[in-house]
Design a protein around this motif. Structure first.
Motif, short mmCIF file in Angstrom:
data_model
loop_
_atom_site.label_atom_id
_atom_site.label_comp_id
_atom_site.label_asym_id
_atom_site.label_seq_id
_atom_site.Cartn_x
_atom_site.Cartn_y
_atom_site.Cartn_z
N UNK A 129 0.62 -0.94 0.23
CA UNK A 129 0.22 0.23 -0.29
C UNK A 129 0.66 1.28 0.53
N UNK A 130 0.42 2.45 -0.62
CA UNK A 130 1.48 3.35 -1.38
C UNK A 130 1.21 4.28 0.10
N UNK A 131 1.64 5.54 -0.36
CA UNK A 131 1.28 6.54 0.67
C UNK A 131 0.00 7.08 0.49
N UNK A 132 0.05 7.32 -0.61
CA UNK A 132 -1.43 7.64 -1.15
C UNK A 132 -2.62 6.91 -0.30
N UNK A 133 -2.62 5.56 -0.57
CA UNK A 133 -4.07 4.89 -0.60
C UNK A 133 -4.04 4.53 0.91
N UNK A 134 -2.45 4.52 1.91
CA UNK A 134 -2.39 4.84 3.35
C UNK A 134 -3.64 5.95 3.52
N UNK A 135 -3.10 7.36 3.62
CA UNK A 135 -3.68 8.51 3.51
C UNK A 135 -4.98 8.16 3.42
N UNK A 136 -5.16 7.96 2.09
CA UNK A 136 -7.02 7.87 2.13
C UNK A 136 -7.66 6.91 3.33
N UNK A 137 -6.89 6.18 3.85
CA UNK A 137 -7.65 5.02 4.93
C UNK A 137 -7.63 5.60 6.08
N UNK A 138 -6.42 6.64 6.12
CA UNK A 138 -6.96 7.42 7.35
C UNK A 138 -7.40 8.44 7.78
N UNK A 139 -7.81 9.36 6.01
CA UNK A 139 -8.70 10.14 6.12
C UNK A 139 -9.95 9.36 6.33
#
Length: 575
Positions: free
Chosen positions: A1-11
């Protein structure tokens, strides 16, 4: 999971928490929330519109909701700051360890960094491209669509789709009868007959001479004086086969190979158009009617003819479209409709790459696919403008019928496959593209092919030198400064570029991204020219050298992978 996917999940988790405590209704979690790099890097690493997307459903002021979301996001250990901006955007500045970890992730994943998960696609995506009439070798008018289609196929495959590359052989139209007659002339010529100037309307190119000679060697003078009905079908079959062999060879020079070659003649012989007509008639989507007179036609000279018409106006077209001609033969649209129905039976999505001169038929064929599949199969038609060739500042004219066109093979042999493929993707396909023989091979910043290759070659050179040094086994990435981490952030966008370019069916986005990434690397390299302390190789500091080489290696990997998706080989060194 890349940075954008990970932070999409965090949001998404933060939004879910707001839904759980009643701040926003549960259905609001389906809002179109976007997470992307801000246009101004000084605003942070990521920006989200989450509060603005949720505000109406929550009946809250967007900035008030953004403040609550920002407070929740700021608690995450990988978020350094979360600030509200403008009408309710949230700008996130991430901990530097996020980007250090992403450098390690790129190095560890290698060529698989950014690759999508194939598990999400149950059926294949069909991409039909090139599909040039089998009447001669490939010319540069075909080249751009060929490259765009092939790069899109590679992009979708890299994104995780099961891709089928298809070529539709138009071997049932009048143009192949013209081809057969042209070959018959060359057949007679091979037998020693003086044929003189090629008659108007036939194909004059010398590329047909070997076909005629082969038929003369096989059949002697059997068909020299025979009526056309005796030889037309045979010569048509043999000519199309010879032209398709030539086309395959030309495409192979570009590294293009198709999985399926579908014959228009075979599809018609199998009764596919009649089956499509019967299906649509049963649903009252085909009826017998007359068309209005053509625009500009004098009324008294026009006679209405009853034809089977597809109700394309029910799908937004301006006219219902005939699927048969007055003589009962299929219109091009009628045959094409059946072909798309056949493709749709074996695909979850269809993509057609067409020349811009086919723009007028897009609406009717998309309507037909929607009707035949009852909206279950998506068709995307990508229109590609022609390529204008220039040599010594003068335009190069192309005409297949005149026999003086520039072949694709000639251009590839002159400037190289990689140059041709890259240049075809340097503009949006719907925009005209000028191909200047001198410009595409010059070694300058203005040449995007050279600029990207130069970045990879520079990194390859410095990595080779680094192998001769005694460096720590684990690179201390905490030694990287802010400008170096900015380059890492750009390299980390590659997985997001893949997802967005694949979703939009736009492979040219890769070329745009590579230009940005190469430019950022060259800027960092030039910093070392101005200040020796900023060079990648520091013989007096092994740890810093190891960290900078790890960064450079990750950038090279992304460049190499992205070029591979474009069908271009990364340069290890420049000559």
């Amino acid at each position: 999971m890349d940075v954008f996917q990970r932070f999409e999940n965090i949001v998404a988790e933060a939004v879910a928490a707001l839904a759980a405590d009643g701040t926003v209704p549960p259905e609001a979690t389906n809002a179109a929330i976007v997470l992307e790099p801000p246009r101004d890097p000084s605003h942070g690493d990521l920006a989200t519109n989450a509060a603005m997307a949720l505000a109406r459903a929550a009946r809250m002021n967007p900035r008030e909701l953004a403040t609550r979301l920002a407070m929740m996001l700021a608690r995450h250990p990988d978020v350094e700051t979360a600030e509200v901006a403008g009408p309710g955007f949230i700008n996130l500045k991430l901990a530097r360890t996020v980007w250090e970890d992403e450098i390690r992730a790129i190095v560890a994943a290698g060529a698989d960094y950014g690759r999508g998960d194939p598990a999400h696609e149950a059926l294949p995506v069909n991409i039909e491209y090139v599909s040039a009439n089998p009447t001669g070798p490939m010319h540069m008018g075909h080249c751009r669509g060929a490259v765009v289609g092939d790069a899109l196929a590679s992009l979708l495959a890299f994104a995780g789709h099961d891709v089928v590359r298809e070529y539709y052989v138009n071997d049932a139209g009048g143009q192949v009868d013209v081809l057969a007659r042209s070959v018959h002339l060359r057949y007679r010529e091979a037998l020693g007959e003086a044929v003189g100037d090629i008659p108007e309307g036939l194909y004059p190119g010398d590329y047909l001479k070997p076909v005629g000679a082969a038929l003369a060697a096989e059949y002697a003078d059997r068909f020299a004086k025979a009526p056309e009905s005796d030889w037309l079908a045979l010569f048509r079959t043999r000519a199309v086969a010879a032209m398709m062999d030539m086309i395959r060879d030309d495409l192979a020079l570009l590294g293009i190979r198709h999985d399926i070659f579908s014959s228009e003649a075979a599809i018609q012989a199998a009764g596919a158009p009649a089956a499509a007509e019967a299906e649509l008639r049963a649903r009252d989507l085909v009826y017998d009617g007359t068309l209005p007179p053509p625009k500009g036609e004098i009324q008294e000279d026009w006679e209405p003819v009853e034809l089977p018409l597809f109700r394309s106006t029910a799908y937004g077209d301006d006219l219902d479209r005939p699927i048969r001609k007055s003589d009962g033969s299929w219109t091009y649209f009628g045959a094409d409709m059946a072909y798309h129905a056949e493709k749709a039976r074996r695909s979850s999505a269809l993509v057609d790459i067409w020349g811009a001169d086919h723009a007028g038929t897009v609406k009717r064929i998309t309507a037909a696919v929607e009707a035949l599949t009852q909206g279950k199969v998506r068709l995307d038609v990508k229109l590609v403008q022609m390529v204008r060739l220039f040599r010594n500042g003068e335009p190069v004219k192309m005409s297949k019928r005149a026999g003086n066109f520039v072949t694709l093979a000639d251009v590839v042999r002159e400037v190289g496959r990689d140059v041709v493929r890259f240049m075809m993707l340097t503009k949006r396909p719907e925009a005209p593209l000028d191909f200047d023989f001198a410009h595409v091979v010059e070694q300058s910043r203005e040449n995007p092919v050279f600029y990207v290759h130069y970045a990879h070659a520079r990194i390859s050179s410095v990595l080779r030198k680094g192998q001769m040094l005694s460096l720590p086994a684990v690179a201390p990435l905490e030694r990287l400064d802010a400008e170096e981490l900015a380059l890492a952030r750009l390299a980390a966008q590659w997985p997001r570029v893949v997802r967005q370019a694949a979703g939009a069916r736009e492979p040219h986005r890769i070329a745009f991204y590579l230009a940005d990434l190469a430019g950022a690397f060259h800027t960092l390299w030039n910093r070392g020219n101005d200040d020796p302390a900023c060079r990648l190789l520091r013989e007096d500091d092994a740890e810093l050298t190891a960290a900078r080489l790890a960064l450079a290696g990750s950038v090279a990997q992304v460049i190499r992978t992205a070029l591979g998706v474009m069908g271009v080989e990364a340069a290890e060194e420049l000559r």
